[in-house]
Design a protein around this motif. Structure first.
Motif, PDB file in Angstrom:
ATOM      1  N   ARG A  24       8.068  -1.922 -25.516  1.00  0.00           N
ATOM      2  CA  ARG A  24       6.633  -2.118 -25.284  1.00  0.00           C
ATOM      3  C   ARG A  24       6.388  -2.938 -24.020  1.00  0.00           C
ATOM      4  NH1 ARG A  24       4.291  -3.281 -31.354  1.00  0.00           N
ATOM      5  NH2 ARG A  24       4.415  -1.117 -32.040  1.00  0.00           N
ATOM      6  N   ALA A  25       7.238  -3.933 -23.792  1.00  0.00           N
ATOM      7  CA  ALA A  25       7.086  -4.763 -22.588  1.00  0.00           C
ATOM      8  C   ALA A  25       7.359  -3.946 -21.332  1.00  0.00           C
ATOM      9  CB  ALA A  25       8.023  -5.968 -22.657  1.00  0.00           C
ATOM     10  N   THR A  26       8.318  -3.021 -21.390  1.00  0.00           N
ATOM     11  CA  THR A  26       8.575  -2.173 -20.225  1.00  0.00           C
ATOM     12  C   THR A  26       7.371  -1.275 -19.954  1.00  0.00           C
ATOM     13  OG1 THR A  26       9.696  -0.462 -21.529  1.00  0.00           O
ATOM     14  CG2 THR A  26      11.086  -2.161 -20.521  1.00  0.00           C
ATOM     15  N   ARG A  76       6.651  -9.217 -19.963  1.00  0.00           N
ATOM     16  CA  ARG A  76       5.259  -9.284 -20.413  1.00  0.00           C
ATOM     17  C   ARG A  76       4.429 -10.265 -19.595  1.00  0.00           C
ATOM     18  NH1 ARG A  76       3.741  -7.111 -25.232  1.00  0.00           N
ATOM     19  NH2 ARG A  76       2.071  -8.591 -25.517  1.00  0.00           N
ATOM     20  N   GLU A  77       5.016 -11.411 -19.243  1.00  0.00           N
ATOM     21  CA  GLU A  77       4.219 -12.485 -18.678  1.00  0.00           C
ATOM     22  C   GLU A  77       4.372 -12.688 -17.173  1.00  0.00           C
ATOM     23  OE1 GLU A  77       5.143 -15.972 -20.920  1.00  0.00           O
ATOM     24  OE2 GLU A  77       4.502 -15.069 -22.813  1.00  0.00           O
ATOM     25  N   HIS A  78       5.490 -12.261 -16.597  1.00  0.00           N
ATOM     26  CA  HIS A  78       5.765 -12.628 -15.210  1.00  0.00           C
ATOM     27  C   HIS A  78       5.913 -11.464 -14.244  1.00  0.00           C
ATOM     28  CE1 HIS A  78       6.284 -16.787 -16.446  1.00  0.00           C
ATOM     29  NE2 HIS A  78       7.069 -16.365 -17.406  1.00  0.00           N
ATOM     30  N   VAL A  79       6.024 -10.253 -14.730  1.00  0.00           N
ATOM     31  CA  VAL A  79       6.199  -9.107 -13.836  1.00  0.00           C
ATOM     32  C   VAL A  79       4.841  -8.448 -13.611  1.00  0.00           C
ATOM     33  CG1 VAL A  79       7.264  -6.835 -13.554  1.00  0.00           C
ATOM     34  CG2 VAL A  79       8.582  -8.703 -14.540  1.00  0.00           C
ATOM     35  N   VAL A  80       4.466  -8.364 -12.347  1.00  0.00           N
ATOM     36  CA  VAL A  80       3.211  -7.717 -11.961  1.00  0.00           C
ATOM     37  C   VAL A  80       3.541  -6.719 -10.870  1.00  0.00           C
ATOM     38  CG1 VAL A  80       0.915  -8.064 -10.974  1.00  0.00           C
ATOM     39  CG2 VAL A  80       1.880  -9.781 -12.509  1.00  0.00           C
ATOM     40  N   ILE A  95      -2.697  -6.587 -13.091  1.00  0.00           N
ATOM     41  CA  ILE A  95      -2.672  -7.797 -13.914  1.00  0.00           C
ATOM     42  C   ILE A  95      -3.301  -7.437 -15.249  1.00  0.00           C
ATOM     43  CG2 ILE A  95      -3.546 -10.148 -14.133  1.00  0.00           C
ATOM     44  CD1 ILE A  95      -3.425 -10.329 -11.083  1.00  0.00           C
ATOM     45  N   HIS A  96      -2.611  -7.750 -16.318  1.00  0.00           N
ATOM     46  CA  HIS A  96      -3.095  -7.408 -17.657  1.00  0.00           C
ATOM     47  C   HIS A  96      -3.324  -8.684 -18.455  1.00  0.00           C
ATOM     48  CE1 HIS A  96       1.091  -8.118 -18.751  1.00  0.00           C
ATOM     49  NE2 HIS A  96       1.414  -7.305 -17.762  1.00  0.00           N
ATOM     50  N   GLU A  97      -3.762  -8.537 -19.685  1.00  0.00           N
ATOM     51  CA  GLU A  97      -4.138  -9.699 -20.494  1.00  0.00           C
ATOM     52  C   GLU A  97      -2.955 -10.608 -20.830  1.00  0.00           C
ATOM     53  OE1 GLU A  97      -3.258  -6.328 -23.344  1.00  0.00           O
ATOM     54  OE2 GLU A  97      -4.415  -6.545 -21.510  1.00  0.00           O
ATOM     55  N   HIS A  98      -1.725 -10.109 -20.757  1.00  0.00           N
ATOM     56  CA  HIS A  98      -0.553 -10.923 -21.075  1.00  0.00           C
ATOM     57  C   HIS A  98       0.057 -11.592 -19.849  1.00  0.00           C
ATOM     58  CE1 HIS A  98      -0.617  -9.368 -25.131  1.00  0.00           C
ATOM     59  NE2 HIS A  98      -0.703  -8.145 -24.630  1.00  0.00           N
ATOM     60  N   THR A  99      -0.420 -11.250 -18.669  1.00  0.00           N
ATOM     61  CA  THR A  99       0.108 -11.846 -17.443  1.00  0.00           C
ATOM     62  C   THR A  99      -0.238 -13.323 -17.420  1.00  0.00           C
ATOM     63  OG1 THR A  99      -0.198  -9.782 -16.238  1.00  0.00           O
ATOM     64  CG2 THR A  99       0.081 -11.763 -14.927  1.00  0.00           C
TER      65      THR A  99
END
Length: 127
Positions: free
Chosen positions: A27-29, A79-83, A97-101
């Motif tokens: 899911r994170a990918t 989930r948090e650091h890859v944009v 940028i998504h809600e988990h960024t």
């Protein structure tokens, strides 16, 4: 497959932890690379190969626990650091940028500028 050290309930719990970790990683990918099909497929292939290479590990083994923790850390980083950014023309890019960024203010970002962090530091960071 019976273990000398773990009860059947512990084995089932460990198997469930591995399956949930794999599912969260996939899911994170998708979240990190959703619009970039080649990168999405490559990251999923890498995740699958990593999990298959560790499939023979015993459920109670410290190496298995380390592998699960590593996969959970990779999931958190994705989930948090890859944009990802997409070129919209010339020198301009549009970032996904998504809600988990994880978003930092300028002062926090300046503190980390020019520094490199190891995997464990990023995995355990609290902002």
């Amino acid at each position: 497959m019976t273990s000398k050290y773990l009860s059947p309930a512990d084995l089932a719990t460990n198997r469930l932890a591995v399956l949930l970790t794999y599912r969260h990683l996939l899911r994170a990918t998708r979240l990190a690379f959703g619009d970039d099909t080649p990168t999405l497929l490559a990251s999923r292939a890498q995740a699958r190969a990593s999990f298959l290479s560790n499939a023979a590990l015993e459920p109670g083994d410290t190496e298995a626990t380390t592998a699960i923790e590593h996969a959970q850390g990779v999931t958190k980083i994705l989930r948090e650091h890859v944009v990802q950014g997409r070129n919209v023309g010339g020198e301009q890019y549009r970032l996904r940028i998504h809600e988990h960024t994880q978003k930092l203010n300028n002062e926090q970002a300046k503190l980390g500028k020019g520094t490199t962090k190891g995997f464990k530091e990023i995995k355990n960071s609290q902002f």
